[in-house]
Design an enzyme around this catalytic site. Sequence first.
Site, PDB file in Angstrom:
ATOM      1  N   GLU A 128       1.765   9.537  10.125  1.00 10.47           N
ATOM      2  CA  GLU A 128       1.636   9.186   8.697  1.00 10.47           C
ATOM      3  C   GLU A 128       1.928  10.429   7.878  1.00 10.47           C
ATOM      4  OE1 GLU A 128      -2.361   7.809   8.174  1.00 10.47           O
ATOM      5  OE2 GLU A 128      -2.128   6.249   9.687  1.00 10.47           O
ATOM      6  N   GLY A 130       1.006  13.397   6.162  1.00 12.68           N
ATOM      7  CA  GLY A 130      -0.264  14.150   6.241  1.00 12.68           C
ATOM      8  C   GLY A 130      -0.963  14.014   7.574  1.00 12.68           C
ATOM      9  N   SER A 133       1.153  16.282  13.301  1.00  9.81           N
ATOM     10  CA  SER A 133       0.534  17.042  14.393  1.00  9.81           C
ATOM     11  C   SER A 133      -0.967  16.761  14.435  1.00  9.81           C
ATOM     12  CB  SER A 133       0.750  18.540  14.171  1.00  9.81           C
ATOM     13  OG  SER A 133       2.111  18.811  13.999  1.00  9.81           O
ATOM     14  N   ILE A 158       9.178   6.391  11.994  1.00 12.05           N
ATOM     15  CA  ILE A 158       8.956   5.623  13.222  1.00 12.05           C
ATOM     16  C   ILE A 158      10.301   5.189  13.809  1.00 12.05           C
ATOM     17  CG2 ILE A 158       7.811   3.594  14.219  1.00 12.05           C
ATOM     18  CD1 ILE A 158       5.941   5.871  13.000  1.00 12.05           C
ATOM     19  N   ARG A 259       6.158  14.955  28.407  1.00 15.10           N
ATOM     20  CA  ARG A 259       6.955  16.004  27.747  1.00 15.10           C
ATOM     21  C   ARG A 259       8.176  16.449  28.536  1.00 15.10           C
ATOM     22  NH1 ARG A 259       1.833  18.505  24.457  1.00 15.10           N
ATOM     23  NH2 ARG A 259       2.178  17.084  22.719  1.00 15.10           N
ATOM     24  N   GLU A 380       7.338  14.469  19.534  1.00 19.42           N
ATOM     25  CA  GLU A 380       6.536  14.575  20.778  1.00 19.42           C
ATOM     26  C   GLU A 380       5.803  15.918  20.849  1.00 19.42           C
ATOM     27  OE1 GLU A 380       6.950  10.908  22.222  1.00 19.42           O
ATOM     28  OE2 GLU A 380       6.348  12.377  23.732  1.00 19.42           O
ATOM     29  N   GLN A 384       5.566  24.564  17.676  1.00 18.23           N
ATOM     30  CA  GLN A 384       4.377  25.368  17.363  1.00 18.23           C
ATOM     31  C   GLN A 384       3.145  24.768  18.035  1.00 18.23           C
ATOM     32  OE1 GLN A 384       6.587  24.208  15.105  1.00 18.23           O
ATOM     33  NE2 GLN A 384       7.556  26.094  14.441  1.00 18.23           N
TER      34      GLN A 384
HETATM   35  C1  LIG Z   1      13.642  11.405  14.089  1.00 21.54           C
HETATM   36  C2  LIG Z   1      12.173  11.280  14.237  1.00 21.54           C
HETATM   37  C3  LIG Z   1      11.651  10.271  15.022  1.00 21.54           C
HETATM   38  C4  LIG Z   1      10.264  10.129  15.135  1.00 21.54           C
HETATM   39  N1  LIG Z   1       9.752   9.073  15.861  1.00 21.54           N
HETATM   40  C5  LIG Z   1       8.409   8.834  15.817  1.00 21.54           C
HETATM   41  C6  LIG Z   1       7.865   7.663  16.414  1.00 21.54           C
HETATM   42  O1  LIG Z   1       8.570   6.834  16.998  1.00 21.54           O
HETATM   43  N2  LIG Z   1       6.526   7.447  16.291  1.00 21.54           N
HETATM   44  C7  LIG Z   1       5.694   8.321  15.649  1.00 21.54           C
HETATM   45  O2  LIG Z   1       4.497   8.061  15.562  1.00 21.54           O
HETATM   46  N3  LIG Z   1       6.187   9.457  15.089  1.00 21.54           N
HETATM   47  C8  LIG Z   1       7.517   9.734  15.146  1.00 21.54           C
HETATM   48  N4  LIG Z   1       8.036  10.849  14.550  1.00 21.54           N
HETATM   49  C9  LIG Z   1       7.133  11.784  13.882  1.00 21.54           C
HETATM   50  C10 LIG Z   1       6.936  13.069  14.659  1.00 21.54           C
HETATM   51  O3  LIG Z   1       6.192  12.850  15.807  1.00 21.54           O
HETATM   52  C11 LIG Z   1       6.290  14.082  13.688  1.00 21.54           C
HETATM   53  O4  LIG Z   1       7.290  14.460  12.780  1.00 21.54           O
HETATM   54  C12 LIG Z   1       5.737  15.287  14.407  1.00 21.54           C
HETATM   55  O5  LIG Z   1       4.584  14.924  15.121  1.00 21.54           O
HETATM   56  C13 LIG Z   1       5.357  16.407  13.439  1.00 21.54           C
HETATM   57  O6  LIG Z   1       4.537  15.939  12.450  1.00 21.54           O
HETATM   58  P1  LIG Z   1       4.869  16.236  10.911  1.00 21.54           P
HETATM   59  O7  LIG Z   1       6.319  15.984  10.701  1.00 21.54           O
HETATM   60  O8  LIG Z   1       3.898  15.488  10.084  1.00 21.54           O
HETATM   61  O9  LIG Z   1       4.651  17.785  10.755  1.00 21.54           O
HETATM   62  P2  LIG Z   1       3.281  18.562  10.486  1.00 21.54           P
HETATM   63  O10 LIG Z   1       2.288  18.213  11.517  1.00 21.54           O
HETATM   64  O11 LIG Z   1       2.914  18.359   9.062  1.00 21.54           O
HETATM   65  O12 LIG Z   1       3.748  20.047  10.696  1.00 21.54           O
HETATM   66  C14 LIG Z   1       4.574  20.747   9.765  1.00 21.54           C
HETATM   67  C15 LIG Z   1       4.858  22.114  10.361  1.00 21.54           C
HETATM   68  O13 LIG Z   1       3.615  22.825  10.572  1.00 21.54           O
HETATM   69  C16 LIG Z   1       3.493  23.204  11.939  1.00 21.54           C
HETATM   70  N5  LIG Z   1       2.070  23.105  12.323  1.00 21.54           N
HETATM   71  C17 LIG Z   1       1.272  22.021  12.222  1.00 21.54           C
HETATM   72  N6  LIG Z   1       0.040  22.310  12.697  1.00 21.54           N
HETATM   73  C18 LIG Z   1       0.090  23.591  13.120  1.00 21.54           C
HETATM   74  C19 LIG Z   1      -0.867  24.481  13.702  1.00 21.54           C
HETATM   75  N7  LIG Z   1      -2.124  24.086  13.950  1.00 21.54           N
HETATM   76  N8  LIG Z   1      -0.456  25.738  14.035  1.00 21.54           N
HETATM   77  C20 LIG Z   1       0.814  26.157  13.796  1.00 21.54           C
HETATM   78  N9  LIG Z   1       1.753  25.367  13.210  1.00 21.54           N
HETATM   79  C21 LIG Z   1       1.391  24.103  12.882  1.00 21.54           C
HETATM   80  C22 LIG Z   1       4.346  22.229  12.715  1.00 21.54           C
HETATM   81  O14 LIG Z   1       4.734  22.758  13.947  1.00 21.54           O
HETATM   82  C23 LIG Z   1       5.513  22.034  11.746  1.00 21.54           C
HETATM   83  O15 LIG Z   1       6.416  23.085  11.893  1.00 21.54           O
HETATM   84  C24 LIG Z   1       9.404  11.035  14.465  1.00 21.54           C
HETATM   85  C25 LIG Z   1       9.946  12.078  13.698  1.00 21.54           C
HETATM   86  C26 LIG Z   1      11.298  12.194  13.554  1.00 21.54           C
HETATM   87  C27 LIG Z   1      11.835  13.304  12.673  1.00 21.54           C
END
Ligand SMILES: Cc1cc2nc3c(=O)[nH]c(=O)nc-3n(C[C@H](O)[C@H](O)[C@H](O)COP(=O)(O)OP(=O)(O)OC[C@H]3O[C@@H](n4cnc5c(N)ncnc54)[C@H](O)[C@@H]3O)c2cc1C
Length: 415
Positions: A128, A130, A133, A158, A259, A380, A384
């Site tokens: 979602e 926000g 990760s 998604i 992974r 996945e 980081q």
């Molecule tokens: C093409 C694509 C397909 C996808 N398919 C799916 C799917 O099928 N189902 C699904 O549920 N999701 C899916 N996703 C979502 C994907 O899993 C998330 O984008 C990913 O988990 C990262 O979450 P975020 O983008 O919210 O980044 P955030 O979690 O907001 O992170 C932003 C940045 O901060 C860094 N960061 C976050 N926490 C920390 C920490 N504690 N320490 C250091 N650095 C940190 C991260 O590494 C990243 O660089 C997809 C995304 C894309 C782009």
Amino acid sequence: MDFRLSDEQIEWRDLCHRFAVEVMRPVAADYDRSQEVPWPVIGEARKWKLSGLDWIQKMATDNDGLDGIIYQEELNWGCAGLALAIGASSLAVAGIASSGTPDQIAKWIPECMGIGDDIKLGAYAVTEAGAGSDVASLRTTAKRDGDEWVLNGTKVFISNGGIADVTVVVATVDPKLGHRGQASFVVPKDAPGISQGKKEDKLGIRASQTAEVVLEDCRIPLDNLLGGLDKLEKKLERARSGESTGRQSGALATFEMTRPLVGAGALGIARAAYEWTMEHLEDKSEGGTPVLELQRYQQVLADVATEIESARLLVWRAAWMGRAGLPMTGGQGSMSKLKAGDVAMWATTTLMDLVGDYSQTTECPLEKWFRDAKIFQIFEGTAQVQRLVISRMQREEIQGRLKAAAEAVQQPVAA
Ligand SMILES: Cc1cc2nc3c(=O)[nH]c(=O)nc-3n(C[C@H](O)[C@H](O)[C@H](O)COP(=O)(O)OP(=O)(O)OC[C@H]3O[C@@H](n4cnc5c(N)ncnc54)[C@H](O)[C@@H]3O)c2cc1C
């Protein structure tokens, strides 16, 4: 130790590679441009038994854990976007297989894939705005209303979002309990209140549809809670009483096993870029390239080849450990994905530098592999987050080892 592939594995690799050459490569650039759902390619994969229930069965009976790895590397060598379009349903399948009851598994897994020529798709919706990760802070809610669950929230990014026949949605039943208050629900596409939101116009893997999934008072039967009501209530009770369930370590262990598969996909891109660049430079050198220039090419190509091989060894080891049931307490699964994702991004960038200005044109295939590589450092578990997992697991493992050694020293030596 024997690193050679068996005859069956070579045959499987050749089949996957032939599919990549004959079916994927000829249309990869078109789908990359149009971002249309590649139904004909998904259909062909089914005919070749590279998706669907035959494929699931092959993966389930893989003795060394390498069949899935070989498949991922070859199909991503063909095109990472098409590979995800073919394979994204398996995320929903894995969600159902890991949390569902036997009856739910038998009912819903075929609905994520379809049987025979009937192609169906699945999606796995966790992320979602926000809560990427940080999955503990999901805000999509599931509330019981008589014989139904009512889901509200918006899932973002998604794969197969909006086109899936079945979406497995992770939602919170009790937000105060963080990840322990969450559960997974099966939402069929005709459930009232589910719809597709914005379809993303992406940098890479453009042949795979990525979209928002909107849930507005979405109603599903009680039975669509994966694992069933009793199990959920017990889990919530334990969480409320502060008792440990071991669930998080279970989830971590599952990620360690999945992974390497993602890492293998990244390797496919790195290898495609490496092979193409080698041939391109050889063609370019035919007119006579100065020796020093040729040696400069060789220096870079040798580094790229070595990095790909090291990443592959990590990927193969983690896949083998997962299949052999060896706990990856040192973060071996995360290491394999981290390394392979970083190698794919580094290799495509480095090879573009080597090729020079031509690599900046859309005519040059390196440009697409460079764009496709980036996602392997994001989904996945971002690079980081992998580092955090690895460092935590390494610390626990080393401390455990040191403690055991210290205790052994204190034991009286047997006479
Ligand atoms: C093409 C694509 C397909 C996808 N398919 C799916 C799917 O099928 N189902 C699904 O549920 N999701 C899916 N996703 C979502 C994907 O899993 C998330 O984008 C990913 O988990 C990262 O979450 P975020 O983008 O919210 O980044 P955030 O979690 O907001 O992170 C932003 C940045 O901060 C860094 N960061 C976050 N926490 C920390 C920490 N504690 N320490 C250091 N650095 C940190 C991260 O590494 C990243 O660089 C997809 C995304 C894309 C782009």
